[in-house]
Enzyme design. Structure first.
Site, PDB file in Angstrom:
ATOM      1  N   GLU A 157       0.811  -1.039  -0.179  1.00  0.00           N
ATOM      2  CA  GLU A 157      -0.009   0.089   0.156  1.00  0.00           C
ATOM      3  C   GLU A 157       0.777   1.220  -0.005  1.00  0.00           C
ATOM      4  O   GLU A 157       1.487   1.628   1.211  1.00  0.00           O
ATOM      5  CB  GLU A 157      -0.854  -0.120   1.300  1.00  0.00           C
ATOM      6  CG  GLU A 157      -2.305   0.710   1.222  1.00  0.00           C
ATOM      7  CD  GLU A 157      -2.061   2.298   1.538  1.00  0.00           C
ATOM      8  OE1 GLU A 157      -1.659   3.029   0.623  1.00  0.00           O
ATOM      9  OE2 GLU A 157      -2.057   2.565   2.682  1.00  0.00           O
ATOM     10  N   CYS A 160      -1.695   9.132   2.646  1.00  0.00           N
ATOM     11  CA  CYS A 160      -1.682   8.541   1.370  1.00  0.00           C
ATOM     12  C   CYS A 160      -2.604   8.842   0.092  1.00  0.00           C
ATOM     13  O   CYS A 160      -2.490   8.972  -0.825  1.00  0.00           O
ATOM     14  CB  CYS A 160      -1.157   7.105   1.516  1.00  0.00           C
ATOM     15  SG  CYS A 160      -2.454   6.174   2.192  1.00  0.00           S
TER      16      CYS A 160
HETATM   17  P1  NAD Z   1      10.908   6.857   4.445  1.00  0.00           P
HETATM   18  O1  NAD Z   1      10.797   6.109   3.158  1.00  0.00           O
HETATM   19  O2  NAD Z   1      12.483   7.108   5.077  1.00  0.00           O
HETATM   20  O3  NAD Z   1      10.173   5.991   5.395  1.00  0.00           O
HETATM   21  C1  NAD Z   1       8.560   5.796   5.398  1.00  0.00           C
HETATM   22  C2  NAD Z   1       8.335   4.588   5.952  1.00  0.00           C
HETATM   23  O4  NAD Z   1       8.753   3.272   5.508  1.00  0.00           O
HETATM   24  C3  NAD Z   1       9.041   4.577   7.684  1.00  0.00           C
HETATM   25  O5  NAD Z   1       7.869   3.984   8.410  1.00  0.00           O
HETATM   26  C4  NAD Z   1      10.023   3.542   7.589  1.00  0.00           C
HETATM   27  O6  NAD Z   1      10.178   2.815   8.757  1.00  0.00           O
HETATM   28  C5  NAD Z   1       9.648   2.791   6.335  1.00  0.00           C
HETATM   29  N1  NAD Z   1      10.760   1.928   5.552  1.00  0.00           N
HETATM   30  C6  NAD Z   1      11.963   2.956   4.854  1.00  0.00           C
HETATM   31  N2  NAD Z   1      12.707   2.000   4.305  1.00  0.00           N
HETATM   32  C7  NAD Z   1      12.396   0.842   4.659  1.00  0.00           C
HETATM   33  C8  NAD Z   1      12.706  -0.655   4.400  1.00  0.00           C
HETATM   34  N3  NAD Z   1      13.829  -0.570   3.531  1.00  0.00           N
HETATM   35  N4  NAD Z   1      12.194  -1.418   4.564  1.00  0.00           N
HETATM   36  C9  NAD Z   1      11.009  -1.643   5.485  1.00  0.00           C
HETATM   37  N5  NAD Z   1      10.540  -0.315   5.860  1.00  0.00           N
HETATM   38  C10 NAD Z   1      10.856   0.881   5.445  1.00  0.00           C
HETATM   39  O7  NAD Z   1      10.086   8.214   4.090  1.00  0.00           O
HETATM   40  P2  NAD Z   1       9.259   9.484   5.139  1.00  0.00           P
HETATM   41  O8  NAD Z   1       9.997  10.682   4.733  1.00  0.00           O
HETATM   42  O9  NAD Z   1       9.693   8.820   6.640  1.00  0.00           O
HETATM   43  O10 NAD Z   1       7.983   9.365   4.653  1.00  0.00           O
HETATM   44  C11 NAD Z   1       7.661   9.815   3.464  1.00  0.00           C
HETATM   45  C12 NAD Z   1       7.511   9.042   2.361  1.00  0.00           C
HETATM   46  O11 NAD Z   1       6.809   7.746   2.726  1.00  0.00           O
HETATM   47  C13 NAD Z   1       6.536   9.663   1.229  1.00  0.00           C
HETATM   48  O12 NAD Z   1       6.851   9.523   0.113  1.00  0.00           O
HETATM   49  C14 NAD Z   1       5.247   8.461   1.271  1.00  0.00           C
HETATM   50  O13 NAD Z   1       4.856   8.056  -0.005  1.00  0.00           O
HETATM   51  C15 NAD Z   1       5.579   7.548   2.006  1.00  0.00           C
HETATM   52  N6  NAD Z   1       4.644   7.047   3.035  1.00  0.00           N
HETATM   53  C16 NAD Z   1       3.662   6.475   2.671  1.00  0.00           C
HETATM   54  C17 NAD Z   1       2.861   6.211   3.550  1.00  0.00           C
HETATM   55  C18 NAD Z   1       1.470   5.624   3.095  1.00  0.00           C
HETATM   56  O14 NAD Z   1       0.461   5.629   4.008  1.00  0.00           O
HETATM   57  N7  NAD Z   1       1.548   4.872   2.037  1.00  0.00           N
HETATM   58  C19 NAD Z   1       3.080   6.522   4.742  1.00  0.00           C
HETATM   59  C20 NAD Z   1       3.892   7.146   5.205  1.00  0.00           C
HETATM   60  C21 NAD Z   1       5.130   7.409   4.419  1.00  0.00           C
END
Ligand code: NAD
Length: 483
Positions: free
Chosen positions: A252, A286
């Site tokens: 998702e 999202c």
């Molecule tokens: P980020 O990618 O650093 O982190 C977002 C989330 O992903 C965190 O919870 C982190 O623990 C997890 N994550 C990161 N790398 C991972 C990996 N290799 N394996 C498993 N989990 C991992 O980004 P951010 O700046 O914290 O958040 C913003 C971005 O994340 C946005 O681009 C957005 O699209 C996405 N996001 C999406 C949702 C959603 O509901 N779809 C929610 C939160 C963040």
């Protein structure tokens, strides 16, 4: 004043305070003050969680559906009883206003109820046979096996709740890794399941380095299902790892939701609900509306009123003031992402008509921001902002609006406002997204599927699909032993 306790991991039924990889600090994003230390799992601790999930799975899968339902329902009741404390922790860890955190928590209890009940409702089906010698064709949904659940910080209760409840209802054991910034929120949710009587090892809870943990858990032969909510880039990487082991995967991911506003839409109501929804959770949603496509006849008025409303929002530290309407962004990285996005605008690319800057002082605060007429090739119109930035674009023909709306690889949510029945029907069919809402923004009810298409991922959570995603289909067919 909300008190914070240092989170603990849950491995094989034991609460574990010490991380094999040390600790990481947890901070309040509104003050940047460190509020606690969270253990970081080592590979040995992850192996212990995998082993617990493997051991616990057969007995949990064999537990009668009614027993699984009773435990899950009790967990929902406990979450409701503890909602005030849980919501205060959510606000402390990630900054959203108290009313939103409370709504998320009680809404998650409703989700848990619905998915728990699905355990009782899913009885499989009998398929009529083609021959009198075939006595039975029985189709059942079997629990897929131990599931790895990876959740982000923006809905630290809702997202783990729908994954946990779907997995547990189906009969799967699971390992939850919540976001680094919101560990205690996830722990308080897990405590509800444990206190409801869930057997040891059915849930494990681990924290730490997301890449190391996800790669280790997904590579294990114990893991049979991976559910991830987060960015498209990470989702693609985890999907590739899951595919290597032929594991079920539900991603998702991000979105960039268009909102088509037809000229027949009720102006006052539409602009009010659009501005309020845009800045909910500081736009870190999202399914947040991000690209507002407005009929030219009402465009100028819409921009002006949207900007006025955004400037009137009370932004501040929601952990000390319940009247705050928009809190901080979750961490420093989101502030630089917003600054880069706004910095890429100007000139032909779009005009900042409200906000546009970081708010000075401690805390990761960014102004509610409105951009008029961003060009189609501007970063704002192409990349998911995931923050408090709205782009507003005029259109002439409704088909032009649909073309712009459908022009990205994202396809999570799409919205439209119209009082014209034919136009509403057309928009409902023509907008390409996993979820389309007309004249409202409600795409997150427990009973309906939540998921996207294209770069927004595939598969659905919540609804019946939220249960079925943790199952695999099995056919048993029996013929007469002798003619
Ligand atoms: P980020 O990618 O650093 O982190 C977002 C989330 O992903 C965190 O919870 C982190 O623990 C997890 N994550 C990161 N790398 C991972 C990996 N290799 N394996 C498993 N989990 C991992 O980004 P951010 O700046 O914290 O958040 C913003 C971005 O994340 C946005 O681009 C957005 O699209 C996405 N996001 C999406 C949702 C959603 O509901 N779809 C929610 C939160 C963040």
């Amino acid at each position: 004043m909300t008190t914070y306790r240092n989170p603990k991991m849950l491995i094989g039924g034991e609460w574990v305070a010490d991380g094999g990889e040390g600790t990481m600090a947890v901070a309040n994003p509104a003050t940047e003050k460190v509020i606690g230390q969270c253990p970081k799992a080592s590979q040995e601790q992850l192996d212990a969680a995998l082993s617990a999930a493997e051991t616990a799975f057969p007995a949990w899968a064999a537990t009668p559906a009614i027993e699984r339902f009773r435990i899950i329902r009790r967990a929902a009741e406990l979450l409701r009883e503890r909602a005030e404390d849980v919501a205060r922790t959510v606000t402390l860890e990630m900054g959203k206003p108290h009313a939103q955190a409370l709504g998320e928590t009680t809404g998650a209890a409703d989700l848990i109820d619905f998915l728990g009940e699905e355990a009782k409702r899913q009885g499989g089906r009998l398929v009529p046979t083609r021959s009198a010698t075939i006595l039975e064709q029985r189709v059942t949904q079997e629990p897929v096996g131990p599931a790895v659940l990876l959740t982000p910080w923006n809905f630290p209760i809702n997202l783990p709740a729908k994954k946990l409840a779907g997995a547990l209802a189906a009969g799967c054991s699971c390992i939850l890794k919540p976001a680094e910034t919101t560990p205690l929120s996830a722990q308080m949710l897990v405590e509800c399941f444990i206190d409801a009587g869930l057997p040891d090892g059915v849930i494990s809870l681990v924290y730490g380095d997301p890449a190391m943990i996800s790669e280790h858990l997904i590579a294990s032969p114990v893991t049979r299902k991976v559910s991830f909510t987060g960015s498209t880039a990470v989702g693609k990487r985890l999907g590739a790892l899951a595919a290597e082991g032929m594991k079920r995967f539900t991603p998702e991911l991000g979105g960039h939701a268009p909102v088509v506003i037809g000229e027949s839409a009720d102006f006052e109501r539409t602009v009010a609900v659009c501005a309020a929804t845009k800045f909910r959770n500081a736009g870190q949603v999202c399914v947040s509306p991000t690209r507002f496509l407005v009929a030219r006849g009402m465009y100028d008025r819409f921009v002006e009123e949207f900007a006025r409303r955004s400037q009137g929002l009370k932004v501040g530290d929601a952990s000390s003031d319940d009247s705050v309407e928009m809190g901080p962004l979750a961490h420093a990285g989101r502030i630089s992402a917003m600054q880069e996005l706004v910095g890429s605008l100007g000139g032909e690319k779009g005009e900042v008509v409200a906000g546009g800057s970081r708010i000075d002082g401690p805390g990761h605060f960014f102004q509610p921001t409105v951009i008029a007429a961003p060009s189609a090739d501007s970063r704002l119109m192409v990349e998911e902002p995931f923050g408090p930035i709205a782009g507003i674009v005029p259109y002439d023909e409704i088909e032009d609006a649909v073309r712009i709306a459908n022009s990205l690889r994202y396809g999570l949510a799409a919205y439209a406002f119209s009082a014209n029945l034919d136009e509403s029907h057309y928009l409902g069919s023509a907008l390409k997204a996993g979820m389309v809402a007309i004249n409202h923004f409600g795409v997150g009810s427990p009973e309906t599927p939540f998921g996207g298409t294209g770069d927004s991922g595939f598969g659905s959570e919540s609804g019946v699909e939220g249960y079925l995603g943790y199952t695999e289909t099995k056919l048993v067919t029996v013929a007469k032993a002798a003619p």
